[in-house]
Design a protein around this motif. Structure first.
Motif, PDB file in Angstrom:
ATOM      1  N   ALA A 117      -0.265  -3.415   1.339  1.00 35.02           N
ATOM      2  CA  ALA A 117      -1.456  -3.886   1.958  1.00 35.02           C
ATOM      3  C   ALA A 117      -1.145  -5.135   2.721  1.00 35.02           C
ATOM      4  O   ALA A 117      -1.611  -5.431   3.919  1.00 35.02           O
ATOM      5  N   VAL A 118      -0.118  -5.992   2.387  1.00 35.23           N
ATOM      6  CA  VAL A 118       0.245  -7.362   3.134  1.00 35.23           C
ATOM      7  C   VAL A 118       1.340  -6.811   4.205  1.00 35.23           C
ATOM      8  O   VAL A 118       1.637  -7.753   4.847  1.00 35.23           O
ATOM      9  N   ALA A 119       1.844  -5.633   3.949  1.00 33.79           N
ATOM     10  CA  ALA A 119       2.687  -5.149   5.215  1.00 33.79           C
ATOM     11  C   ALA A 119       2.013  -4.956   6.517  1.00 33.79           C
ATOM     12  O   ALA A 119       0.900  -4.532   6.438  1.00 33.79           O
ATOM     13  N   ASP A 120       2.926  -5.072   7.576  1.00 34.38           N
ATOM     14  CA  ASP A 120       2.301  -4.639   8.886  1.00 34.38           C
ATOM     15  C   ASP A 120       2.254  -3.223   9.236  1.00 34.38           C
ATOM     16  O   ASP A 120       1.363  -2.461   9.795  1.00 34.38           O
ATOM     17  N   HIS A 176       2.097   8.262  -4.906  1.00 29.23           N
ATOM     18  CA  HIS A 176       0.509   7.945  -5.405  1.00 29.23           C
ATOM     19  C   HIS A 176       0.205   6.367  -5.412  1.00 29.23           C
ATOM     20  O   HIS A 176       1.198   5.682  -5.717  1.00 29.23           O
ATOM     21  N   PHE A 177      -0.942   6.226  -5.263  1.00 29.18           N
ATOM     22  CA  PHE A 177      -1.460   4.824  -5.325  1.00 29.18           C
ATOM     23  C   PHE A 177      -2.554   4.693  -6.350  1.00 29.18           C
ATOM     24  O   PHE A 177      -3.232   5.886  -6.401  1.00 29.18           O
ATOM     25  N   CYS A 178      -2.611   3.375  -6.835  1.00 25.73           N
ATOM     26  CA  CYS A 178      -3.575   3.426  -7.889  1.00 25.73           C
ATOM     27  C   CYS A 178      -3.977   1.952  -8.171  1.00 25.73           C
ATOM     28  O   CYS A 178      -3.060   0.953  -8.208  1.00 25.73           O
ATOM     29  N   ALA A 197      -6.895  -3.366   4.726  1.00 27.73           N
ATOM     30  CA  ALA A 197      -5.987  -2.186   5.023  1.00 27.73           C
ATOM     31  C   ALA A 197      -6.804  -0.731   4.582  1.00 27.73           C
ATOM     32  O   ALA A 197      -6.523   0.150   5.495  1.00 27.73           O
ATOM     33  N   LEU A 198      -7.424  -0.687   3.250  1.00 25.05           N
ATOM     34  CA  LEU A 198      -8.026   0.567   2.770  1.00 25.05           C
ATOM     35  C   LEU A 198      -9.363   0.653   3.382  1.00 25.05           C
ATOM     36  O   LEU A 198      -9.886   1.765   3.527  1.00 25.05           O
ATOM     37  N   GLY A 199     -10.093  -0.186   3.977  1.00 20.78           N
ATOM     38  CA  GLY A 199     -11.401  -0.223   4.388  1.00 20.78           C
ATOM     39  C   GLY A 199     -12.393  -0.736   3.267  1.00 20.78           C
ATOM     40  O   GLY A 199     -11.998  -0.525   1.902  1.00 20.78           O
ATOM     41  N   GLU A 200     -13.516  -1.166   3.633  1.00 18.90           N
ATOM     42  CA  GLU A 200     -14.571  -1.355   2.646  1.00 18.90           C
ATOM     43  C   GLU A 200     -14.971  -0.224   1.691  1.00 18.90           C
ATOM     44  O   GLU A 200     -15.195  -0.538   0.520  1.00 18.90           O
ATOM     45  N   GLY A 225      -6.206   4.301   6.265  1.00 22.63           N
ATOM     46  CA  GLY A 225      -5.625   3.263   7.008  1.00 22.63           C
ATOM     47  C   GLY A 225      -4.651   2.386   6.133  1.00 22.63           C
ATOM     48  O   GLY A 225      -4.014   1.493   6.681  1.00 22.63           O
ATOM     49  N   LEU A 226      -4.459   2.755   4.742  1.00 25.31           N
ATOM     50  CA  LEU A 226      -3.390   1.979   3.981  1.00 25.31           C
ATOM     51  C   LEU A 226      -2.088   2.142   4.563  1.00 25.31           C
ATOM     52  O   LEU A 226      -1.068   1.254   4.302  1.00 25.31           O
ATOM     53  N   VAL A 227      -1.811   3.325   4.750  1.00 24.48           N
ATOM     54  CA  VAL A 227      -0.410   4.028   5.153  1.00 24.48           C
ATOM     55  C   VAL A 227      -0.414   4.357   6.430  1.00 24.48           C
ATOM     56  O   VAL A 227      -1.398   5.194   7.055  1.00 24.48           O
ATOM     57  N   HIS A 228       0.617   4.328   7.272  1.00 21.77           N
ATOM     58  CA  HIS A 228       0.832   4.559   8.736  1.00 21.77           C
ATOM     59  C   HIS A 228       1.312   5.960   8.846  1.00 21.77           C
ATOM     60  O   HIS A 228       0.996   6.765   9.538  1.00 21.77           O
ATOM     61  N   GLU A 229       2.529   6.196   8.095  1.00 19.37           N
ATOM     62  CA  GLU A 229       3.268   7.384   8.222  1.00 19.37           C
ATOM     63  C   GLU A 229       3.576   8.026   6.716  1.00 19.37           C
ATOM     64  O   GLU A 229       4.090   7.188   5.839  1.00 19.37           O
ATOM     65  N   VAL A 230       3.263   9.192   6.614  1.00 21.92           N
ATOM     66  CA  VAL A 230       3.564   9.963   5.498  1.00 21.92           C
ATOM     67  C   VAL A 230       4.720  10.921   5.700  1.00 21.92           C
ATOM     68  O   VAL A 230       4.355  11.735   6.579  1.00 21.92           O
ATOM     69  N   VAL A 231       5.748  10.926   5.158  1.00 17.63           N
ATOM     70  CA  VAL A 231       7.104  11.803   5.596  1.00 17.63           C
ATOM     71  C   VAL A 231       7.613  12.169   4.453  1.00 17.63           C
ATOM     72  O   VAL A 231       7.239  11.839   3.001  1.00 17.63           O
TER      73      VAL A 231
END
Length: 263
Positions: free
Chosen positions: A119-122, A131-133, A153-156, A178-184
């Motif tokens: 989240a602190v990355a641009d 996966h995220f948790c 980053a993730l939204g309210e 919105g947390l991740v910009h590209e999924v590859v």
């Protein structure tokens, strides 16, 4: 840098900071926090560095807090916990406020504080298997120090869900919020990160720095008279800057700007 938990390298204006504790899924402890803070402070003032990639070794990006560290914290007083938490809060702020753009290369799962690192990355590029948790509620805790960055980053709405349920969610879900910009795919991870890094290196270093600061300063600011005057002041300053003048000149003269020639 003499580092125990990280690897740091610089090549063609791109610094790579790699979490190097794969045996514990790159979990945080006091040393990791101290070394990340120091590395980003040093790279922030390194004139040869224009972009920082935050990466990790092994199967996981970052599993959050190290178990031994958590065991120590369990015996801390409230004051000791406050001081300990501040070191993590300062590390996150140091990365978030770094004047250089930061790309998170998420090659595996990110849990708890690992989500905070993303989240602190641009920009965040994640493999499609990651996966995220936000798992803190399962332990009777909450994601407080990472919270401000994750909520932005993730939204309210999504933050309310995942802070409270501690569910795992996929990289695709993280991208949708919105947390991740590209999924590859894993095969495309490095080339995607490299393409973003090259785009950043090709741009004016000062414009990139000021553009990052503009977004952070105005993300939740009211558009009032003071804000309007602030934006006018910022564009006036950057137009009159050396790189601003060089950029316009090079465009009119149909040549590459000096910073791109140097790269």
């Amino acid at each position: 840098m003499n580092l125990a938990t990280l690897k740091v390298s610089v090549d063609a204006h791109v610094a790579t900071v790699t979490l190097n504790r794969p045996e514990v899924r790159n979990a945080f402890n006091e040393t990791v926090i101290e070394e990340l803070t120091g590395a980003f402070r040093a790279l922030a003032t390194n004139v040869d560095v224009r972009v920082i990639v935050l990466a990790a070794e092994g199967a996981a990006f970052c599993a959050g807090a190290d178990l031994n560290w958590m065991q120590k914290m369990a015996g801390y007083s409230e004051a000791e916990n406050r001081a300990d938490a501040m070191t993590l809060a300062v590390m996150l702020s140091t990365i978030y406020r770094c004047p250089k753009p930061v790309i998170a290369r998420v090659q595996g799962d990110a849990y708890a504080g690992g989500v905070g690192l993303a989240a602190v990355a641009d920009m965040v590029v994640a493999v499609d298997t990651a996966h995220f948790c936000l798992s803190e509620a399962k332990l009777g805790l909450m994601p407080a120090t990472i919270g401000p960055y994750v909520i932005r980053a993730l939204g309210e709405s999504a933050s309310r869900r995942y802070f409270l349920t501690a569910e795992r969610f996929t990289a695709t879900t993280a991208q949708r919020h919105g947390l991740v910009h590209e999924v590859v795919s894993a095969a495309a991870l490095d080339s995607t990160v490299q393409a973003l890094a090259k785009a950043l290196v090709d741009n004016s270093p000062n414009a990139v720095k000021e553009g990052k600061r503009l977004v952070q300063d105005f993300a939740s600011r009211d558009i009032d008279d003071d804000a309007i005057a602030d934006t006018a002041e910022r564009i006036a300053k950057i137009r009159a800057s050396d790189e601003g003048r060089e950029g316009v000149r090079s465009f009119l003269e149909k040549r590459a700007p000096s910073w791109r020639e140097a790269s």
